[in-house]
Write a protein that holds these residues in place. Structure first.
Motif, PDB file in Angstrom:
ATOM      1  N   LEU A 292     -31.301  50.626   1.113  1.00  0.00           N
ATOM      2  CA  LEU A 292     -33.288  50.370   1.055  1.00  0.00           C
ATOM      3  C   LEU A 292     -33.199  49.873   0.627  1.00  0.00           C
ATOM      4  O   LEU A 292     -33.221  48.375   0.416  1.00  0.00           O
TER       5      LEU A 292
ATOM      6  N   ASN B 171     -33.136  63.047  -2.681  1.00  0.00           N
ATOM      7  CA  ASN B 171     -33.139  64.233  -2.532  1.00  0.00           C
ATOM      8  C   ASN B 171     -34.193  65.341  -2.940  1.00  0.00           C
ATOM      9  O   ASN B 171     -33.795  66.407  -1.854  1.00  0.00           O
ATOM     10  N   TRP B 172     -35.868  65.063  -1.821  1.00  0.00           N
ATOM     11  CA  TRP B 172     -36.376  65.618  -1.560  1.00  0.00           C
ATOM     12  C   TRP B 172     -35.995  65.728  -0.860  1.00  0.00           C
ATOM     13  O   TRP B 172     -36.614  66.573   0.110  1.00  0.00           O
ATOM     14  N   ILE B 173     -35.733  64.364   0.196  1.00  0.00           N
ATOM     15  CA  ILE B 173     -35.819  64.622   2.089  1.00  0.00           C
ATOM     16  C   ILE B 173     -34.415  65.461   1.839  1.00  0.00           C
ATOM     17  O   ILE B 173     -34.739  66.138   3.149  1.00  0.00           O
TER      18      ILE B 173
ATOM     19  N   THR C  23     -31.011  50.901 -11.347  1.00  0.00           N
ATOM     20  CA  THR C  23     -31.795  51.746 -11.542  1.00  0.00           C
ATOM     21  C   THR C  23     -32.675  52.328 -10.414  1.00  0.00           C
ATOM     22  O   THR C  23     -32.830  53.167  -9.941  1.00  0.00           O
ATOM     23  N   LYS C  24     -33.214  51.057  -9.917  1.00  0.00           N
ATOM     24  CA  LYS C  24     -33.543  51.560  -8.950  1.00  0.00           C
ATOM     25  C   LYS C  24     -33.287  52.600  -8.014  1.00  0.00           C
ATOM     26  O   LYS C  24     -33.382  53.512  -7.217  1.00  0.00           O
TER      27      LYS C  24
ATOM     28  N   PHE D  82     -30.375  55.147  -8.813  1.00  0.00           N
ATOM     29  CA  PHE D  82     -30.359  55.838  -8.779  1.00  0.00           C
ATOM     30  C   PHE D  82     -31.631  56.595  -9.290  1.00  0.00           C
ATOM     31  O   PHE D  82     -31.580  58.197  -9.425  1.00  0.00           O
ATOM     32  N   GLY D  83     -32.664  56.016  -9.814  1.00  0.00           N
ATOM     33  CA  GLY D  83     -34.101  56.669 -10.160  1.00  0.00           C
ATOM     34  C   GLY D  83     -34.982  56.797  -8.548  1.00  0.00           C
ATOM     35  O   GLY D  83     -35.264  58.078  -7.775  1.00  0.00           O
ATOM     36  N   ARG D  84     -35.364  55.338  -8.057  1.00  0.00           N
ATOM     37  CA  ARG D  84     -36.815  55.577  -7.014  1.00  0.00           C
ATOM     38  C   ARG D  84     -35.130  55.927  -5.288  1.00  0.00           C
ATOM     39  O   ARG D  84     -36.203  57.395  -4.734  1.00  0.00           O
ATOM     40  N   LEU D  85     -34.528  55.392  -5.402  1.00  0.00           N
ATOM     41  CA  LEU D  85     -34.183  55.844  -4.315  1.00  0.00           C
ATOM     42  C   LEU D  85     -33.488  57.627  -3.822  1.00  0.00           C
ATOM     43  O   LEU D  85     -33.745  58.232  -3.393  1.00  0.00           O
ATOM     44  N   THR D  86     -32.577  57.516  -5.144  1.00  0.00           N
ATOM     45  CA  THR D  86     -32.296  59.063  -5.271  1.00  0.00           C
ATOM     46  C   THR D  86     -32.892  60.020  -4.846  1.00  0.00           C
ATOM     47  O   THR D  86     -32.522  61.253  -5.081  1.00  0.00           O
ATOM     48  N   ALA D  87     -34.171  59.895  -6.088  1.00  0.00           N
ATOM     49  CA  ALA D  87     -35.000  61.326  -6.243  1.00  0.00           C
ATOM     50  C   ALA D  87     -36.036  61.377  -5.137  1.00  0.00           C
ATOM     51  O   ALA D  87     -35.703  62.087  -4.207  1.00  0.00           O
ATOM     52  N   TRP D  88     -36.115  60.072  -4.090  1.00  0.00           N
ATOM     53  CA  TRP D  88     -36.567  60.114  -2.533  1.00  0.00           C
ATOM     54  C   TRP D  88     -35.932  60.379  -2.014  1.00  0.00           C
ATOM     55  O   TRP D  88     -36.270  62.029  -1.437  1.00  0.00           O
TER      56      TRP D  88
ATOM     57  N   VAL E 205     -33.494  61.673   7.521  1.00  0.00           N
ATOM     58  CA  VAL E 205     -32.797  61.507   5.844  1.00  0.00           C
ATOM     59  C   VAL E 205     -33.092  59.876   5.745  1.00  0.00           C
ATOM     60  O   VAL E 205     -32.857  58.938   6.516  1.00  0.00           O
ATOM     61  N   LEU E 206     -32.938  59.062   4.407  1.00  0.00           N
ATOM     62  CA  LEU E 206     -33.184  58.039   4.300  1.00  0.00           C
ATOM     63  C   LEU E 206     -30.910  57.653   3.893  1.00  0.00           C
ATOM     64  O   LEU E 206     -29.898  58.577   3.782  1.00  0.00           O
TER      65      LEU E 206
END
Lengths: 569, 569
Positions: A190, A538-540, A527-528, A530-536, A183-184
């Motif tokens: 990051l 969540n996917w992982i 926002t990165k 909560f947006g970019r990093l969190t979304a990735w 996972v991340l």
């Protein structure tokens, strides 16, 4: 005490319905030792192995679960309000040779997907809060890594202003999530490496593939830490550095803290009630109806009175209650997918409190209150629930409380007269005021008005020009300040349909849509995260390669290797 | 022809191993009609229902699959290179009363997760390419919606400079993905609504919950389209608007297009070979070894010679081949998770071509070549594969080709002399040059050097100051231009370990990590689309609420309602 109230309701670490309690105080801490010495505070992590929020895992090596982080959040808050004399905070470990092993893996592996995600969100907010204290309260955080900081442990250090690592040939910083768990790093690591500490992306890539981490001088040269210090000089060096950070602070010398008294809260199965905030939980419709009550008296006459009122000061009391409510509903009520936001009370009094805070922004306590309201509204912005503001007669959506409507995914303001209603109430209005024009920015660095009118300079100017004027529904809708302005005949149907419709949609698609729409315009580290990093992440978290029976997160510690579907997506 | 080469290898729309072919030309189009009339081109969507890339669905109502989009991409490219006289492009439908129903749902529902994601990525790149043509080639795209544009159909229009909607009381624009399919609009729609067209977020929220969409004047007042035109005036209004857009263009009046001749490509099971680009596919190690050959002769003497060379001009030829290779590997080889990037040839010749393009940037063709290289490198940036640059003796990582190493997640440059090697080869060097300092920005708006040294002004200045000087490994590593500089003794082991290690990690975690590290610093609409929006969409695609047996995407069109796990995450 940071304990679940009802163990039968709560099966895993992040809690279930009505389960997790966010209210705590230093006397109840199980996992942290807070000590004060003049202008320097020491916050030492000393996690109780058997003190997990729920049974099923041991919190070894200062690994943490939500319960540990709830105490950290409480400590960061109290340092700002109760200890204005503190100008630097040393974040360290009370254990020998280990700072923190990060989030507890067995807890994570056992947690349901929504619990993992909610846990990461709260820990992210707490770390952002540490940066906010450094930036806006001049309480600088110093990470004194007296042992290895892995994963979330190192991410906690990354939220600090300065990172010291003990140089003993074994203590390292590491982000081993990718090689060990598939996972991340889930709490901003990051993003903070490249965007805050300016670690080169290829170096960061390499660091994140080394489970053993990086020690000593290499950690400094790669910018992972700011300095290393041999054990013999450690205590003195940490004290010196803390004093240097404290000396930079513009914190007032003569401030006397206020006490964050216990929050009065009554929680039933279908209602949560505080003094100025309440929520009705409608499980049939999947909605929580949240009501904020405006002040029941005028703002204090002067800052002296503010300091006497302390935690009873309306804005602070309301904000603390709203903060607790958001956390409670998020964690314990995942099936209430829509939050209806209402207010009731005297708008002119709300504006009076706003004006008081703005006029006294040089006072440390007034400053704290405003920043706390800012952080709480940011918590709302990143909440994965549909937010619908209902602006009705007798409401007080003005200034700071108008932010609730601006944060909402949509808003309804009742238009025209209501037959038979109390004629004193007059038409339903909203009011733009000073609090909407700067002091309460979103995570993207813009005000909610700026975000709302992103790219529409005229629209923004027209809205701002109404400051202080009560706006009836038609005008507010025309100005773009509310979404819909139904009249009394349509109101009930329109609102009902909106709530029913929301409940009929895919909760996941709603979460994704809202996360994309709420943050127009520029992006920031916040926002990165909560947006970019969190979304990735969540996917992982949701992929079999991590969370399936043979996934890396589930197999960690079993001695079995994970099995991966090797297809790149 | 846009057909799969080997149907037995390919079971679903986005293709399988060796399956999907991206090379096409207008004579082979099945789904688009390209017509030219002076300075205006008309690109009319006329999807062949039975022309799906693979069996199993019908492309009704101008719905599309990857095959339809491959032709669109080809048309957009050819308009730039083959038709410099074109100053405005009308994107419309050749069918009556429908513009496009968006991505074909049965295709999406049947596609594997990685195919859905890869399909969305390519369609996103094509739409970004439309905006790039408008911005950098002065070929403005006009969306002439002569019927309803739904979902991806409307998102295609959102990529255009100006949107006209026919006003016939039924033609609407809509993004019905959330209410009908439980997913997000997958090709930038959410981001373009708020960040490009400045639709208010609450209005956008409402629009995205109305499956029937928005028609007429309301669509204009909500900024969803720029104008509506009654049917009787439609043809004339479109022609007028196209002429107005064309009149704004700074496209040269006297340009003569070049022909994008068919790409010579040999594809075996373990090798793909073009003239200047080749790849060895090592399925055992999960790696593709990509080699770019530098020019075999000097750059042309003048622009006249460039125009004579046309598609044979080295930079263009190499870029076209690399572009096709990236698309082929991404789509057809998802299990090759690591791409090793090598170059071979004469660095001074590479710099000669770069210099030629920079010196002649006022020439429309030179401009096109540079922008195409820019777009192709951006494609590399958003590729979900680990990129490792191997800089060895005889390589030519200089200027434009150095961008490959800068795009990589990490790079290895061989240090020192190689015993027994050709002494003429000299030490392994890289060279920073003009192409690294501006003309080839990433999606975040920064050059790869600026991104690499984000927040490190001194590091950036030091790297830029070496422009034109060959840098040996030790110096390049010291400057931060390469990650590692192993010597001949360590080289083979270090590279082998890196490739093996990469293959041992979770492919999903690698994808997430790389997507976060590659884009330090500012965000743009483009990075939001590929980072924030794509990550959320990937998550949603992967959730049972969309793709499970009872999920909305799978149940669409069956008459059965989706069943949702109502927990918010």
């Amino acid at each position: 005490m940071t304990r679940v109230r009802d163990a039968t309701d709560t099966e895993t670490a992040a809690g279930g319905r009505g389960g997790v309690e966010f209210r705590t105080d230093p006397a109840s801490y199980q996992h942290w030792k807070l000590s004060l010495d003049g202008d320097v505070a020491m916050l030492a992590m000393d996690v109780a192995e058997e003190g997990g929020l729920v049974p099923g895992y041991e919190l070894k090596l200062n690994s943490y679960d939500l319960g540990v982080d709830i105490e950290l959040y409480d400590a960061v808050q109290r340092l700002r309000f109760e200890h204005p004399e503190v100008r630097a905070v040393v974040l360290t470990s009370a254990k020998d040779k280990v700072f923190s092993a990060g989030a507890n893996i067995r807890m994570l592996a056992a947690a349901a997907h929504e619990q993992k995600v909610n846990f990461c969100k709260f820990t992210n907010e707490t770390r952002n809060g540490i940066e906010d204290a450094t930036a806006h309260s001049s309480q600088a955080y110093l990470a004194a890594l007296n042992g290895t900081a892995s994963g979330g442990g190192y991410e906690l250090a990354l939220a600090c202003e300065h990172i010291m690592l003990i140089d003993d040939r074994s203590s390292a910083v590491s982000l081993p999530e990718l090689p060990l768990l598939g996972v991340l790093p889930g709490t901003g690591g990051l993003t903070r490496l490249v965007d805050k500490r300016h670690v080169r992306h290829d170096v960061a890539d390499y660091v994140c593939t080394r489970p053993e981490g990086v020690t000593g001088k290499k950690a400094v040269s790669w910018r992972l830490v700011d300095e290393t210090v041999p054990r013999a000089q450690w205590a003195q060096a940490v004290a010196d550095r803390a004093e240097q950070l404290a000396a930079r602070s513009n914190r007032p010398a003569d401030g006397t803290g206020i006490r964050l008294t216990p929050l009065a809260k009554k929680r039933g199965d279908d209602e949560i009630r505080y003094s100025a905030v309440s929520a009705r939980l409608d499980r049939d419709s999947g909605a929580a109806e949240i009501t904020i009550c405006g002040p029941d008296r005028d703002a204090p006459a002067d800052v002296a009175a503010l300091h006497v009122e302390g935690a009873d000061f309306w804005t602070l009391r309301m904000t603390r209650e709203l903060d607790d409510l958001i956390l409670d509903l998020r964690t314990n009520e995942p099936e209430l997918g829509t939050w209806l936001l209402a207010t009731t009370g005297d708008a002119s009094r709300v504006l009076g409190y706003d004006q008081f805070l703005l006029a006294n922004s040089g006072d440390w306590l007034a400053n704290e209150v405003t920043h706390y309201l800012k952080r709480t509204l940011k918590r709302l912005d990143v909440t994965s629930r549909s937010l619908i503001a209902l602006i009705e007669p007798g409401s007080c959506f003005a200034g700071s409380l108008l932010e609730l409507a601006l944060a909402a995914d949509r808003s309804y303001q009742l238009s025209g007269e209501v037959p038979g209603a109390d004629s004193d109430a007059g038409p339903t209005v909203i009011t733009v005021a000073g609090m909407n024009l700067g002091p309460l920015p979103m995570g993207n660095g813009l005000t909610r008005l700026q975000t709302r009118f992103f790219g529409d300079t005229d629209g923004l100017a027209a809205a701002a020009a109404t400051a202080g004027q009560p706006l009836e529904a038609a005008e507010a809708a025309e100005l773009g300040l509310v979404t819909f302005a139904p009249d009394d005949i349509d109101w009930a149907d329109e609102v009902r349909i909106a709530v029913e419709e929301r409940a009929s949609f895919s909760p996941d698609a709603l979460t994704g849509m809202e996360a994309n729409f709420r943050f127009a315009g520029p992006e920031t580290m916040e926002t990165k995260i909560f947006g970019r990093l969190t979304a990735w992440q969540n996917w992982i978290f949701n992929r079999p390669n991590a969370s399936g029976p043979a996934g890396a997160l589930r197999r960690f510690g079993t001695g079995q290797r994970a099995e991966f579907d090797r297809k790149r997506v």
